[in-house]
Enzyme design. Sequence first.
Site, short mmCIF file in Angstrom:
data_model
loop_
_atom_site.label_atom_id
_atom_site.label_comp_id
_atom_site.label_asym_id
_atom_site.label_seq_id
_atom_site.Cartn_x
_atom_site.Cartn_y
_atom_site.Cartn_z
N ASP A 177 17.64 20.85 62.04
CA ASP A 177 17.41 20.26 63.37
C ASP A 177 18.45 19.21 63.76
O ASP A 177 18.35 18.61 64.81
CB ASP A 177 16.01 19.63 63.42
CG ASP A 177 15.89 18.43 62.48
OD1 ASP A 177 16.90 18.00 61.90
OD2 ASP A 177 14.77 17.91 62.34
N TYR A 235 26.08 13.16 59.37
CA TYR A 235 26.01 13.17 57.90
C TYR A 235 27.40 13.10 57.25
O TYR A 235 27.49 12.81 56.05
CB TYR A 235 25.28 14.42 57.40
CG TYR A 235 23.77 14.27 57.42
CD1 TYR A 235 23.10 13.68 56.36
CD2 TYR A 235 23.02 14.71 58.50
CE1 TYR A 235 21.72 13.54 56.37
CE2 TYR A 235 21.64 14.58 58.53
CZ TYR A 235 21.00 13.98 57.45
OH TYR A 235 19.64 13.84 57.46
P1 NAD Z 1 6.87 16.19 52.44
O1 NAD Z 1 6.98 15.73 51.03
O2 NAD Z 1 6.10 15.40 53.42
O3 NAD Z 1 6.24 17.67 52.45
C1 NAD Z 1 6.65 18.70 51.65
C2 NAD Z 1 5.45 19.46 51.10
O4 NAD Z 1 5.95 20.51 50.25
C3 NAD Z 1 4.50 18.61 50.23
O5 NAD Z 1 3.20 18.66 50.75
C4 NAD Z 1 4.59 19.27 48.85
O6 NAD Z 1 3.40 19.25 48.12
C5 NAD Z 1 5.02 20.68 49.19
N1 NAD Z 1 5.64 21.42 48.10
C6 NAD Z 1 6.49 20.95 47.16
N2 NAD Z 1 6.84 21.95 46.34
C7 NAD Z 1 6.23 23.05 46.76
C8 NAD Z 1 6.20 24.41 46.31
N3 NAD Z 1 6.92 24.79 45.25
N4 NAD Z 1 5.43 25.28 46.98
C9 NAD Z 1 4.70 24.90 48.05
N5 NAD Z 1 4.69 23.64 48.52
C10 NAD Z 1 5.44 22.74 47.88
O7 NAD Z 1 8.37 16.39 52.94
P2 NAD Z 1 8.96 16.32 54.43
O8 NAD Z 1 9.63 15.03 54.62
O9 NAD Z 1 7.94 16.75 55.39
O10 NAD Z 1 10.09 17.41 54.33
C11 NAD Z 1 9.81 18.76 54.02
C12 NAD Z 1 11.09 19.54 53.85
O11 NAD Z 1 11.72 19.74 55.10
C13 NAD Z 1 12.15 18.87 52.98
O12 NAD Z 1 12.87 19.85 52.27
C14 NAD Z 1 13.05 18.20 53.97
O13 NAD Z 1 14.31 17.94 53.45
C15 NAD Z 1 13.07 19.28 55.01
N6 NAD Z 1 13.50 18.91 56.35
C16 NAD Z 1 14.47 19.68 56.89
C17 NAD Z 1 14.90 19.45 58.14
C18 NAD Z 1 15.99 20.30 58.67
O14 NAD Z 1 16.48 20.06 59.72
N7 NAD Z 1 16.41 21.35 57.95
C19 NAD Z 1 14.34 18.42 58.89
C20 NAD Z 1 13.34 17.66 58.34
C21 NAD Z 1 12.91 17.92 57.06
C1 G6P Z 2 17.23 15.26 59.81
C2 G6P Z 2 17.95 16.29 59.01
C3 G6P Z 2 17.07 16.82 57.92
C4 G6P Z 2 16.58 15.69 57.07
C5 G6P Z 2 15.88 14.66 57.92
C6 G6P Z 2 15.54 13.44 57.08
O1 G6P Z 2 16.20 15.83 60.51
O2 G6P Z 2 18.40 17.37 59.77
O3 G6P Z 2 17.77 17.77 57.16
O4 G6P Z 2 15.68 16.16 56.08
O5 G6P Z 2 16.71 14.24 58.96
O6 G6P Z 2 14.61 12.68 57.74
P1 G6P Z 2 13.79 11.56 56.97
O7 G6P Z 2 13.05 10.87 58.05
O8 G6P Z 2 12.91 12.28 55.97
O9 G6P Z 2 14.80 10.69 56.29
MN MN Z 3 19.07 19.06 58.31
#
Ligand code: NAD
Ligand code: G6P
Ligand code: MN
Length: 444
Positions: free
Chosen positions: A174, A266
């Site tokens: 995102d 980043y």
């Molecule tokens: P979070 O810790 O709040 O939630 C992640 C969930 O995944 C937890 O509830 C955990 O229990 C679960 N989990 C862990 N291992 C697992 C498995 N093997 N199988 C099923 N569930 C499992 O984390 P968050 O801050 O909400 O972030 C979630 C993910 O999204 C992270 O990888 C974060 O980096 C990613 N993220 C990506 C973007 C992006 O733009 N690509 C943006 C925001 C967050």
């Molecule tokens: C952005 C990035 C994600 C990252 C997030 C971290 O959305 O694209 O890849 O996981 O920021 O946000 P946080 O609030 O967890 O630091």
């Molecule tokens: Mn990202």
Amino acid sequence: MKKDNLKVVIAGGGSTYTPGIVQAMISSRGKFPFTSLTLYDIDESRNDDMYQIIDYMLEKESLTKEVSLTETTQPEVAFSEADFIFSQLRVGGMKMREVDEKIPMKYGLVGQETCGLGGFSYGLRSIKGLLEIVSYVEQYAPNAWLLNYTNPETLVSEAVRRAFPNVKMLNACDMTISIEETIATNYGYNRKNWIPVYYGLNHFGWYSSIYDKSVDRDILPEILERLEKERLHVADFNAGDDTWQEAWDMMRLMTKNFPGYLPNNYLEYYLYPNRTIEHTDPSYTRANIVMDGREKKTKEMARKIRAKEKGEILDFNFGEHGQYIMDMAASILNDQHDRFMLIVPNQGAIPNLRDDAMVEVPAYVGRSGAEPISLRFAINDFHKGLMEAQNAAEKLLVDAYFEHSYQKALQAFTLNQTVYSADPAKQILDDFIEANGNYWPELN
Ligand code: NAD
Ligand code: G6P
Ligand code: MN
């Protein structure tokens, strides 16, 4: 593919981002008619907190009869008959994110969730978790689409490309949309008019143009000019979040010193590690901020719902994050050919970069998946050199995962663009092996 009565699964259902995704799904039901939503997580208690919140949201929208909501820790229950899976795992949770961020800082290096050696530590945990999800999808729902947000995106998508080359999967981030939204709201543009060209690795790329349909020209030069003069403030969805203010300030510094392109924020970790280290407290990193902020807020919402409290309970705003992945799913379902930034195998998209690099470029999305554009120009040596080194480091790390190779991991750590010497690379690798325990593959 079914057109309605869709079953959607959120893998990592307990994620703090789930309410934002569900909110977007609810408001998009016209073009994405889902009737079943399953929260799948390995952590029953986090998943149940989220079940309470989502159930409450559905009730508020009078949708409890139309949408059946399920929570489960069993893969077969979760994935059987799924049409779409949104995945957002954080293997090891925030506690391990804290470790990723703090260990490199002990040695004077960048400590970050997805960049630098923290990102590599997270990568070796995350690959394992995500490959498991993909294997469930292959077993129980081979025709489903998997839309992935799980980080670190380049590493996990490279691993999936190798292990499951035929899975129907989109990998998205995102960040570009959030950069665009922040710039548009600060400077009074409507980004819906934009056709941006962007290239790089995930969290490691540049905009080379932004064509604005409302004025029929590339407005990137004028955006860069404004960035030089006017501070960029956090948009509503990040209001009060000082980390993001620092990130936008660093992005402005990069556009000043390396003009002509708009960099992903980043890149600060690779171009200015010294400065980011200076403004990070090694004993209270981003993981601590998130645990004390977003995570507490989420638990509090679940508590209030269980206690049947009255008044305003829902308290979240993730900007475009949920809508972005929702729009991708709708674009597949309805064969809309909308344009998104996606992480895909290069295959000539960036003509002068190796074909098997996982790159982030614009792609049109329809029923058959992603159709990335070709840039049709060669990228410059500065960007190319940075990307090639980083890409080689990431490839080596994924090799290390599959080959259980300590040597490849050490090469990856040493080549990572935030590392100045093999000494800290080795010390940090050894510390991470200990700290990650069984989360990591064994390295010999
Ligand atoms: P979070 O810790 O709040 O939630 C992640 C969930 O995944 C937890 O509830 C955990 O229990 C679960 N989990 C862990 N291992 C697992 C498995 N093997 N199988 C099923 N569930 C499992 O984390 P968050 O801050 O909400 O972030 C979630 C993910 O999204 C992270 O990888 C974060 O980096 C990613 N993220 C990506 C973007 C992006 O733009 N690509 C943006 C925001 C967050
Ligand atoms: C952005 C990035 C994600 C990252 C997030 C971290 O959305 O694209 O890849 O996981 O920021 O946000 P946080 O609030 O967890 O630091
Ligand atoms: Mn990202």
